[in-house]
Write an enzyme that holds these catalytic residues in place. Structure first.
Site, PDB file in Angstrom:
ATOM      1  N   ARG A   1    -128.104  10.271 -29.429  1.00 49.51           N
ATOM      2  CA  ARG A   1    -126.661  10.150 -29.264  1.00 49.51           C
ATOM      3  C   ARG A   1    -125.903  10.923 -30.333  1.00 49.51           C
ATOM      4  O   ARG A   1    -124.879  11.563 -30.043  1.00 49.51           O
ATOM      5  CB  ARG A   1    -126.262   8.666 -29.268  1.00 49.51           C
ATOM      6  CG  ARG A   1    -124.764   8.386 -29.133  1.00 49.51           C
ATOM      7  CD  ARG A   1    -124.066   9.232 -28.089  1.00 49.51           C
ATOM      8  NE  ARG A   1    -124.685   9.194 -26.768  1.00 49.51           N
ATOM      9  CZ  ARG A   1    -124.392  10.032 -25.785  1.00 49.51           C
ATOM     10  NH1 ARG A   1    -123.517  11.012 -25.976  1.00 49.51           N
ATOM     11  NH2 ARG A   1    -124.992   9.924 -24.622  1.00 49.51           N
TER      12      ARG A   1
ATOM     13  N   LYS B   1    -106.435  19.888 -39.618  1.00 55.53           N
ATOM     14  CA  LYS B   1    -106.228  18.901 -38.553  1.00 55.53           C
ATOM     15  C   LYS B   1    -107.565  18.650 -37.848  1.00 55.53           C
ATOM     16  O   LYS B   1    -107.769  19.002 -36.683  1.00 55.53           O
ATOM     17  CB  LYS B   1    -105.159  19.388 -37.583  1.00 55.53           C
ATOM     18  CG  LYS B   1    -103.786  19.522 -38.240  1.00 55.53           C
ATOM     19  CD  LYS B   1    -102.755  20.107 -37.298  1.00 55.53           C
ATOM     20  CE  LYS B   1    -101.411  20.280 -38.002  1.00 55.53           C
ATOM     21  NZ  LYS B   1    -100.397  20.907 -37.118  1.00 55.53           N
TER      22      LYS B   1
ATOM     23  N   LYS C   1     -96.278  23.679 -48.862  1.00 53.74           N
ATOM     24  CA  LYS C   1     -95.599  23.535 -47.576  1.00 53.74           C
ATOM     25  C   LYS C   1     -94.192  22.983 -47.800  1.00 53.74           C
ATOM     26  O   LYS C   1     -93.767  22.763 -48.941  1.00 53.74           O
ATOM     27  CB  LYS C   1     -96.436  22.646 -46.652  1.00 53.74           C
ATOM     28  CG  LYS C   1     -97.762  23.301 -46.274  1.00 53.74           C
ATOM     29  CD  LYS C   1     -98.614  22.394 -45.414  1.00 53.74           C
ATOM     30  CE  LYS C   1     -98.033  22.175 -44.033  1.00 53.74           C
ATOM     31  NZ  LYS C   1     -98.040  23.436 -43.230  1.00 53.74           N
TER      32      LYS C   1
ATOM     33  N   GLU D   1     -95.350  28.374 -47.724  1.00 58.10           N
ATOM     34  CA  GLU D   1     -94.742  28.315 -46.399  1.00 58.10           C
ATOM     35  C   GLU D   1     -93.284  28.735 -46.464  1.00 58.10           C
ATOM     36  O   GLU D   1     -92.548  28.321 -47.368  1.00 58.10           O
ATOM     37  CB  GLU D   1     -94.847  26.896 -45.845  1.00 58.10           C
ATOM     38  CG  GLU D   1     -94.230  26.711 -44.470  1.00 58.10           C
ATOM     39  CD  GLU D   1     -94.361  25.281 -43.972  1.00 58.10           C
ATOM     40  OE1 GLU D   1     -95.459  24.915 -43.551  1.00 58.10           O
ATOM     41  OE2 GLU D   1     -93.364  24.539 -44.031  1.00 58.10           O
TER      42      GLU D   1
ATOM     43  N   ASP E   1     -93.769  29.736 -40.728  1.00 59.45           N
ATOM     44  CA  ASP E   1     -93.883  28.502 -39.958  1.00 59.45           C
ATOM     45  C   ASP E   1     -92.812  28.406 -38.882  1.00 59.45           C
ATOM     46  O   ASP E   1     -91.615  28.386 -39.174  1.00 59.45           O
ATOM     47  CB  ASP E   1     -93.784  27.290 -40.893  1.00 59.45           C
ATOM     48  CG  ASP E   1     -94.033  25.984 -40.166  1.00 59.45           C
ATOM     49  OD1 ASP E   1     -95.063  25.873 -39.481  1.00 59.45           O
ATOM     50  OD2 ASP E   1     -93.185  25.074 -40.269  1.00 59.45           O
TER      51      ASP E   1
END
Length: 285
Positions: free
Chosen positions: A102, A137, A169, A202, A224
């Site tokens: 699995r 992410k 950022k 950014e 961005d």
């Protein structure tokens, strides 16, 4: 980026934790009905199509569970596969094969989905010099194999985590009191800690691009959520001053046009957070 040694350590941690989670005190289903001396053979069957990924990782898993298992590869990582293909065979203790089954399937199904999506995105911008990047992410706890899958699919890895690159950022900039202050404080911090880390900043608009360029030491500017026109203008403005990266609003319908704007990189969280697992199965024979 992290070193190969660090990466291998991450892989071993993933394997150890997954076995702990799935096997615990023992695979009682197999222990109950499979003799300890039983030997078997199983093959990895493809029931889908795309780019296979996780073959080398599967071998690591099987060898972790039982070093005496024999693993034979028919279709290595990065191969285009279709329904009915056999990717590998594994031979040895039936209990060991079942114990790893699995975990192997879960890993390979997700890695193959990521590699397939990455290859699709990479092909869409293949006529340009732009490279496709992943992001942070990722699924908590298995980042290493997801980023590995991106590389298998033809993409490149962005920073691995918070510790191997500076990325200022919007929230960093706002909390720090602005772009110039954020960059200045970052340089002071790196010098005080004797750290050699690349700095990405950014920008939310062309005015911020100009402010970033009023300083030095920036490795890449992240554009961005710029539209196409603003991206082209930013790329022309930045020139060879530093690298450029587009992010936000990137999907299969927009990625080629952003690449046509001339950016060096395009990053997409969708490579890892929005995929459908490839259908695979491990069958005894």
């Amino acid at each position: 980026m992290i070193s190969e040694e660090q990466f291998q350590t991450e892989l071993q941690l993933i394997i150890a934790n997954a076995i702990r989670e799935d096997v615990g005190e023992g695979d009682h289903s197999s222990l109950a009905c499979i003799p300890a001396s039983a030997s078997g053979k199983a093959k990895l069957l493809v029931k889908d199509e795309g780019i296979i990924a996780g073959v080398a990782f599967a071998e690591m898993i099987f060898k972790h569970v039982d070093p005496n298992l024999t693993f034979n590869v028919d279709m290595p990582d990065g191969t285009s596969v279709k329904y009915g293909d056999v990717v590998f065979t594994v031979t040895g203790s039936s209990r060991s094969i079942l114990m790893a089954e699995r975990f192997v399937l879960n890993s390979m199904q997700r890695m193959s989905a990521i590699a397939t999506k990455t290859r699709h995105f990479a092909d869409l911008i293949g006529h340009t010099n732009t490279k496709i990047l992943d992001t942070r992410k990722t699924t908590p706890g298995i980042r290493a194999i997801e980023k590995w899958a991106v590389r298998i699919g033809g993409g490149e890895n962005h920073r691995f985590a918070l510790y191997d690159m500076i990325m200022l950022k919007d929230n960093h900039i706002d909390f720090a009191g602005g772009i110039s202050l954020a960059i200045a404080k970052t340089k002071e911090y790196l010098k005080s800690k004797n750290l050699d880390l690349k700095i990405i900043v950014e920008a939310r608009n062309l005015e911020e691009v100009r402010e970033i360029m009023s300083t030095d030491g920036v490795y890449r500017i992240l554009l961005d959520n710029f539209d196409f026109a603003a991206t082209r203008e930013a790329v022309a403005l930045i020139g060879e001053w530093c690298q450029t990266e587009s992010s936000g609003n990137i999907n299969e319908k927009t990625i080629a046009e952003y690449a046509n704007c001339g950016v060096d990189y395009i990053s997409s969280g969708a490579l890892t957070h929005s995929v459908y697992n490839m259908d695979l199965s491990l069958k005894a024979f």
